[in-house]
Enzyme design. Sequence first.
Site, PDB file in Angstrom:
ATOM      1  N   ARG A  32      11.481  -2.808 -21.777  1.00 50.46           N
ATOM      2  CA  ARG A  32      11.253  -4.339 -22.258  1.00 50.46           C
ATOM      3  C   ARG A  32      10.053  -4.323 -22.305  1.00 50.46           C
ATOM      4  O   ARG A  32       9.996  -4.680 -23.790  1.00 50.46           O
ATOM      5  CB  ARG A  32      12.021  -5.315 -21.883  1.00 50.46           C
ATOM      6  CG  ARG A  32      13.454  -5.088 -21.406  1.00 50.46           C
ATOM      7  CD  ARG A  32      14.187  -6.306 -21.175  1.00 50.46           C
ATOM      8  NE  ARG A  32      13.656  -6.924 -19.632  1.00 50.46           N
ATOM      9  CZ  ARG A  32      14.509  -6.443 -18.563  1.00 50.46           C
ATOM     10  NH1 ARG A  32      15.602  -6.204 -18.639  1.00 50.46           N
ATOM     11  NH2 ARG A  32      13.921  -6.802 -17.142  1.00 50.46           N
ATOM     12  N   SER A  35       2.037  -9.993 -17.190  1.00 51.08           N
ATOM     13  CA  SER A  35       2.740 -11.320 -16.427  1.00 51.08           C
ATOM     14  C   SER A  35       2.944 -11.624 -17.728  1.00 51.08           C
ATOM     15  O   SER A  35       1.994 -11.627 -19.208  1.00 51.08           O
ATOM     16  CB  SER A  35       1.685 -12.412 -15.821  1.00 51.08           C
ATOM     17  OG  SER A  35       2.879 -13.498 -15.509  1.00 51.08           O
ATOM     18  N   GLY A  50       6.616 -11.512 -19.314  1.00 47.44           N
ATOM     19  CA  GLY A  50       7.874 -11.249 -19.943  1.00 47.44           C
ATOM     20  C   GLY A  50       7.950 -10.659 -20.936  1.00 47.44           C
ATOM     21  O   GLY A  50       7.221 -10.716 -22.112  1.00 47.44           O
ATOM     22  N   LYS A  95      -1.903 -10.306  -9.058  1.00 44.09           N
ATOM     23  CA  LYS A  95      -0.554 -10.491  -9.752  1.00 44.09           C
ATOM     24  C   LYS A  95       0.947 -10.941  -8.244  1.00 44.09           C
ATOM     25  O   LYS A  95       1.125 -11.507  -8.691  1.00 44.09           O
ATOM     26  CB  LYS A  95      -0.232  -8.968 -10.407  1.00 44.09           C
ATOM     27  CG  LYS A  95       1.255  -8.675 -10.978  1.00 44.09           C
ATOM     28  CD  LYS A  95       1.659  -9.599 -11.614  1.00 44.09           C
ATOM     29  CE  LYS A  95       2.518 -10.335 -13.057  1.00 44.09           C
ATOM     30  NZ  LYS A  95       3.712  -9.394 -12.034  1.00 44.09           N
ATOM     31  N   HIS A 127      -0.075 -13.816  -7.672  1.00 42.67           N
ATOM     32  CA  HIS A 127       0.651 -14.694  -8.880  1.00 42.67           C
ATOM     33  C   HIS A 127       2.597 -15.079  -8.632  1.00 42.67           C
ATOM     34  O   HIS A 127       3.352 -15.899  -8.873  1.00 42.67           O
ATOM     35  CB  HIS A 127       0.519 -14.337 -10.072  1.00 42.67           C
ATOM     36  CG  HIS A 127       0.905 -14.989 -11.085  1.00 42.67           C
ATOM     37  ND1 HIS A 127       2.533 -13.746 -11.939  1.00 42.67           N
ATOM     38  CD2 HIS A 127       1.080 -14.862 -12.746  1.00 42.67           C
ATOM     39  CE1 HIS A 127       3.369 -14.731 -12.775  1.00 42.67           C
ATOM     40  NE2 HIS A 127       1.489 -15.123 -13.720  1.00 42.67           N
ATOM     41  N   ASN A 128       2.829 -13.828  -8.224  1.00 36.85           N
ATOM     42  CA  ASN A 128       4.712 -13.633  -8.292  1.00 36.85           C
ATOM     43  C   ASN A 128       4.422 -14.521  -7.236  1.00 36.85           C
ATOM     44  O   ASN A 128       5.805 -15.192  -7.021  1.00 36.85           O
ATOM     45  CB  ASN A 128       5.002 -12.409  -7.999  1.00 36.85           C
ATOM     46  CG  ASN A 128       5.297 -11.678  -9.886  1.00 36.85           C
ATOM     47  OD1 ASN A 128       3.875 -11.954 -10.580  1.00 36.85           O
ATOM     48  ND2 ASN A 128       6.120 -10.535  -9.988  1.00 36.85           N
ATOM     49  N   GLU A 154       5.102 -17.737  -8.646  1.00 40.18           N
ATOM     50  CA  GLU A 154       6.045 -17.945  -9.677  1.00 40.18           C
ATOM     51  C   GLU A 154       7.074 -18.005  -8.331  1.00 40.18           C
ATOM     52  O   GLU A 154       8.032 -19.356  -8.168  1.00 40.18           O
ATOM     53  CB  GLU A 154       6.338 -16.898 -10.118  1.00 40.18           C
ATOM     54  CG  GLU A 154       7.640 -16.500 -11.288  1.00 40.18           C
ATOM     55  CD  GLU A 154       7.263 -15.180 -11.917  1.00 40.18           C
ATOM     56  OE1 GLU A 154       5.838 -15.072 -12.452  1.00 40.18           O
ATOM     57  OE2 GLU A 154       8.109 -14.289 -11.347  1.00 40.18           O
ATOM     58  N   TYR A 155       7.757 -17.520  -7.349  1.00 40.41           N
ATOM     59  CA  TYR A 155       8.965 -17.774  -6.223  1.00 40.41           C
ATOM     60  C   TYR A 155       9.080 -19.166  -6.238  1.00 40.41           C
ATOM     61  O   TYR A 155       9.451 -19.662  -5.851  1.00 40.41           O
ATOM     62  CB  TYR A 155       8.442 -16.912  -4.620  1.00 40.41           C
ATOM     63  CG  TYR A 155       9.182 -15.406  -5.293  1.00 40.41           C
ATOM     64  CD1 TYR A 155       8.560 -14.661  -6.054  1.00 40.41           C
ATOM     65  CD2 TYR A 155       9.726 -14.901  -4.588  1.00 40.41           C
ATOM     66  CE1 TYR A 155       9.185 -13.169  -6.492  1.00 40.41           C
ATOM     67  CE2 TYR A 155      10.679 -13.925  -4.752  1.00 40.41           C
ATOM     68  CZ  TYR A 155       9.887 -12.786  -5.525  1.00 40.41           C
ATOM     69  OH  TYR A 155      10.496 -12.129  -5.904  1.00 40.41           O
TER      70      TYR A 155
HETATM   71  O1  LIG Z   1       4.293 -12.777 -14.402  1.00 38.78           O
HETATM   72  C1  LIG Z   1       5.155 -11.843 -15.008  1.00 38.78           C
HETATM   73  O2  LIG Z   1       5.693 -11.986 -16.169  1.00 38.78           O
HETATM   74  C2  LIG Z   1       6.785 -11.769 -13.944  1.00 38.78           C
HETATM   75  O3  LIG Z   1       6.191 -12.238 -12.625  1.00 38.78           O
HETATM   76  C3  LIG Z   1       7.232 -10.135 -13.761  1.00 38.78           C
HETATM   77  O4  LIG Z   1       6.632  -9.465 -13.677  1.00 38.78           O
HETATM   78  C4  LIG Z   1       8.267 -10.333 -13.478  1.00 38.78           C
HETATM   79  O5  LIG Z   1       9.184 -11.512 -13.743  1.00 38.78           O
HETATM   80  C5  LIG Z   1       9.024  -9.772 -12.019  1.00 38.78           C
HETATM   81  O6  LIG Z   1       9.304  -8.294 -12.352  1.00 38.78           O
HETATM   82  C6  LIG Z   1      10.154 -10.612 -11.776  1.00 38.78           C
HETATM   83  O7  LIG Z   1      10.012  -9.767  -9.751  1.00 38.78           O
HETATM   84  P1  LIG Z   1      10.828 -10.481  -9.073  1.00 38.78           P
HETATM   85  O8  LIG Z   1      12.582  -9.062  -9.539  1.00 38.78           O
HETATM   86  O9  LIG Z   1      10.126 -10.349  -7.507  1.00 38.78           O
HETATM   87  O10 LIG Z   1      11.524 -12.436  -9.041  1.00 38.78           O
END
Ligand SMILES: O=C(O)[C@H](O)[C@@H](O)[C@H](O)[C@H](O)COP(=O)(O)O
Length: 305
Positions: free
Chosen positions: A10, A122, A124, A174, A177-178, A181-182
Amino acid sequence: MELGMIGLGRMGANMARRLRRGGVTVVGYNRDPAVTRQLAQEAGVQAAETVQQVVQKLVPPRLVWLMLPAGEVTQQHIDAVAPLLARGDVLVDGANSYYKDSMRRAAQLAQRGIKLVDAGVSGGVWGVHNGYALMVGGDYDAVRRLETVFKVLAPAPDKGWLHCGPAGSGHFVKMVHNGIEYGMMQAYAEGFALLKSREDFGLDLAAIAELWRHGSVVRSWLLDLTAEFLKSDQTLADIEPYVADSGEGRWTAIEAVEQGVPAPVMSLALMMRFASQGKSDYGDRMLAMMRKGFGGHAVKPGKKD
Ligand SMILES: O=C(O)[C@H](O)[C@@H](O)[C@H](O)[C@H](O)COP(=O)(O)O
């Protein structure tokens, strides 16, 4: 400008498409050759059938980008590609790799004159249109050689990519960053669940999400995406309440402990994912039994695992 792209899933395939549109020559490899062929036809990627072919088709000093799942798969491919590369070649790891792995790998490859650049990516599946935010770590000269590639992948040539620091720092940024995101996702999910619980108000969650997108303090891309899926279904009745996690959240929590920096929101968001995965079920049964023990309170019969 030419680049080898190993991994056309992807993320890798879309990045290859964006690079082609930006005029970069891409030699692509995927373990399923049908995927590579399709991308060759559609986007003009030069198809390679093996990782050896990727290396052979590139003129030294080479740029090779790995866009694979973090962990074992990325390690296997580094082990396969590195011996084929020569002094001066640059290998980019675009996976969500643990930054400590990236530091170790960069030091190992440096002994052979190969530079590993860690690039947190980042954006997606939408990155192909919107561009990707790139968090880059590694040797200054190696990063400079990749500048054209970063400029094409980023939303704008001068925005959306940053050389954060030495090897490992890109994946470190990163990771954090994640973690954020969580926490953000968890806050939205809790807020909308609370709105939904007040059934007597009959709130239109899609309309509220849409409202908050415009001018509110909590507007964000995550909210844009939330507003979009709520438009077609706000019951979410067909969705299993299971949230996977791939590692970054765990590493963020571990880092917080190691550094002694409080990160309760990110850590609790991670714990909630574990709970969604059924990992709190046994503990919850224990709680019910203790409560029965001291208060004689009823225990609901459950399914056998
Ligand atoms: O910034 C981003 O584009 C996302 O963070 C991306 O890296 C992805 O969606 C993660 O793989 C999901 O991570 P989790 O499986 O830990 O939720």
